[in-house]
Enzyme design. Sequence first.
Site, PDB file in Angstrom:
ATOM      1  CE1 TYR A  42       1.136  -0.290   4.379  1.00  0.00           C
ATOM      2  CE2 TYR A  42       0.095   1.862   4.366  1.00  0.00           C
ATOM      3  CZ  TYR A  42       0.913   0.935   4.978  1.00  0.00           C
ATOM      4  OH  TYR A  42       1.518   1.238   6.178  1.00  0.00           O
ATOM      5  NE  ARG A  61       6.713   4.569   0.303  1.00  0.00           N
ATOM      6  CZ  ARG A  61       6.491   5.332   1.362  1.00  0.00           C
ATOM      7  NH1 ARG A  61       7.464   5.608   2.210  1.00  0.00           N
ATOM      8  NH2 ARG A  61       5.286   5.837   1.599  1.00  0.00           N
ATOM      9  NE  ARG A 110      -5.143 -20.157   4.464  1.00  0.00           N
ATOM     10  CZ  ARG A 110      -4.170 -20.946   4.903  1.00  0.00           C
ATOM     11  NH1 ARG A 110      -4.080 -22.198   4.493  1.00  0.00           N
ATOM     12  NH2 ARG A 110      -3.274 -20.478   5.759  1.00  0.00           N
ATOM     13  CG  HIS A 112       1.282 -20.953   2.740  1.00  0.00           C
ATOM     14  ND1 HIS A 112       0.253 -21.766   3.141  1.00  0.00           N
ATOM     15  CD2 HIS A 112       1.644 -20.245   3.828  1.00  0.00           C
ATOM     16  CE1 HIS A 112       0.002 -21.554   4.423  1.00  0.00           C
ATOM     17  NE2 HIS A 112       0.835 -20.636   4.861  1.00  0.00           N
ATOM     18  CE  LYS A 154       3.221   3.374   3.309  1.00  0.00           C
ATOM     19  NZ  LYS A 154       3.431   3.365   4.736  1.00  0.00           N
ATOM     20  CD  GLU A 187      10.484   1.953   9.834  1.00  0.00           C
ATOM     21  OE1 GLU A 187      10.147   2.926   9.148  1.00  0.00           O
ATOM     22  OE2 GLU A 187      10.350   0.766   9.452  1.00  0.00           O
TER      23      GLU A 187
HETATM   24  N1  PDD Z   1       3.011   4.980   7.309  1.00  0.00           N
HETATM   25  N2  PDD Z   1       7.818   3.891   8.599  1.00  0.00           N
HETATM   26  C1  PDD Z   1       6.686   3.170   8.670  1.00  0.00           C
HETATM   27  C2  PDD Z   1       6.759   1.788   9.241  1.00  0.00           C
HETATM   28  C3  PDD Z   1       5.474   3.704   8.201  1.00  0.00           C
HETATM   29  O1  PDD Z   1       4.357   2.964   8.259  1.00  0.00           O
HETATM   30  C4  PDD Z   1       5.452   5.031   7.691  1.00  0.00           C
HETATM   31  C5  PDD Z   1       4.196   5.678   7.189  1.00  0.00           C
HETATM   32  C6  PDD Z   1       6.659   5.754   7.643  1.00  0.00           C
HETATM   33  C7  PDD Z   1       6.725   7.146   7.064  1.00  0.00           C
HETATM   34  O2  PDD Z   1       6.641   7.091   5.658  1.00  0.00           O
HETATM   35  P1  PDD Z   1       6.062   8.318   4.828  1.00  0.00           P
HETATM   36  O3  PDD Z   1       6.854   9.517   5.208  1.00  0.00           O
HETATM   37  O4  PDD Z   1       6.310   7.923   3.409  1.00  0.00           O
HETATM   38  O5  PDD Z   1       4.633   8.464   5.189  1.00  0.00           O
HETATM   39  C8  PDD Z   1       7.818   5.152   8.097  1.00  0.00           C
HETATM   40  C9  PDD Z   1       1.783   5.469   6.760  1.00  0.00           C
HETATM   41  C10 PDD Z   1       1.521   6.915   6.935  1.00  0.00           C
HETATM   42  C11 PDD Z   1       0.653   4.567   7.237  1.00  0.00           C
HETATM   43  O6  PDD Z   1       0.900   3.382   7.377  1.00  0.00           O
HETATM   44  O7  PDD Z   1      -0.463   5.034   7.437  1.00  0.00           O
END
Ligand code: PDD
Length: 296
Positions: A42, A61, A110, A112, A154, A187
């Site tokens: 996402y 990204r 379903r 894996h 992500k 982070e």
């Molecule tokens: N998440 N690290 C993680 C694990 C995140 O989920 C996010 C943002 C960031 C910051 O990334 P960006 O600056 O590109 O938003 C760093 C979004 C906002 C969410 O999951 O809603």
Amino acid sequence: MLKSEQGTAALAIVYLNGRYIPEASATVSVLDRGFIFGDGVYEVIPVFGSHILRFSEHLARLGNSLAGIYLDNPHAEAEWRDIVATLLERNPGAENRSVYLQVTRGAGERGHVPSKALLPTVFAMCNPIPERDYTRGVSAITHEDIRWQYCNIKVTSLLPNVLLRHRAKERDGSTEAILLRGDRVTEGAASNVFVVHGRRVATPPKDHSLLPGITRDLVVDLLRGAKLGCEEAKITRADLVSADELWITSSMMGIAPVTRLDGRPVGQGQPGAVWREADAIYQAFKVKGVGGAAPN
Ligand code: PDD
């Protein structure tokens, strides 16, 4: 539901597999691999007024995340831009909005091992970005980074992140959990981390242990452009504890000053002078959008 400026509830229009439809009538199969396995990726893209902040970078990204889970990008960049523009048009109201894009591997028996024959499910929605008040900053806890080894992708499977934010809230009403692998800060559960000592700003370098945050990269660029500078360097627990200022960044939060960590004040316990400088630069940029690659 999207609340209009008048406070009356307007029907949210979402995008699902080629159609723009009311949220209430948007449904996906119970066999969707997003539902069964969390098998998807996402993006969250912030929009300030008519400025889509770092649109190209968000789409790039998304492409990297899709490649990271062996899924072909279902749309060319121009098509993604069209979907986002149409969704924004159909969901007027709030000044600041976010666009959420999600691609899952689609619905199928379903198993894996993913079948290559599946049609991906493409979903997008638009939400208002709530106003933030950072006069007192936010509080955070530290926590072991309990996630997997591909945090640069992500992915929609966010259970560890959900639990971490839950723990932060339960511990002392904290907003964020700042994560450590051993002695190394990675982070936040949904943000990137910056530490400030004096006027020296630093953030962890990008690797598989953290998401390459679009806001992080923007803040690094803006600080360097403003001659404040920003190092990309390993950050330890000692660096966190001794910091004069701590910031967390994300598309939804912008640059948030962390004024309490694990129940203790960070620096003077209030948003710092370097944060004020950085935030002013970011606030000006986000609406003006110089170099923001807006399609409009
Ligand atoms: N998440 N690290 C993680 C694990 C995140 O989920 C996010 C943002 C960031 C910051 O990334 P960006 O600056 O590109 O938003 C760093 C979004 C906002 C969410 O999951 O809603």
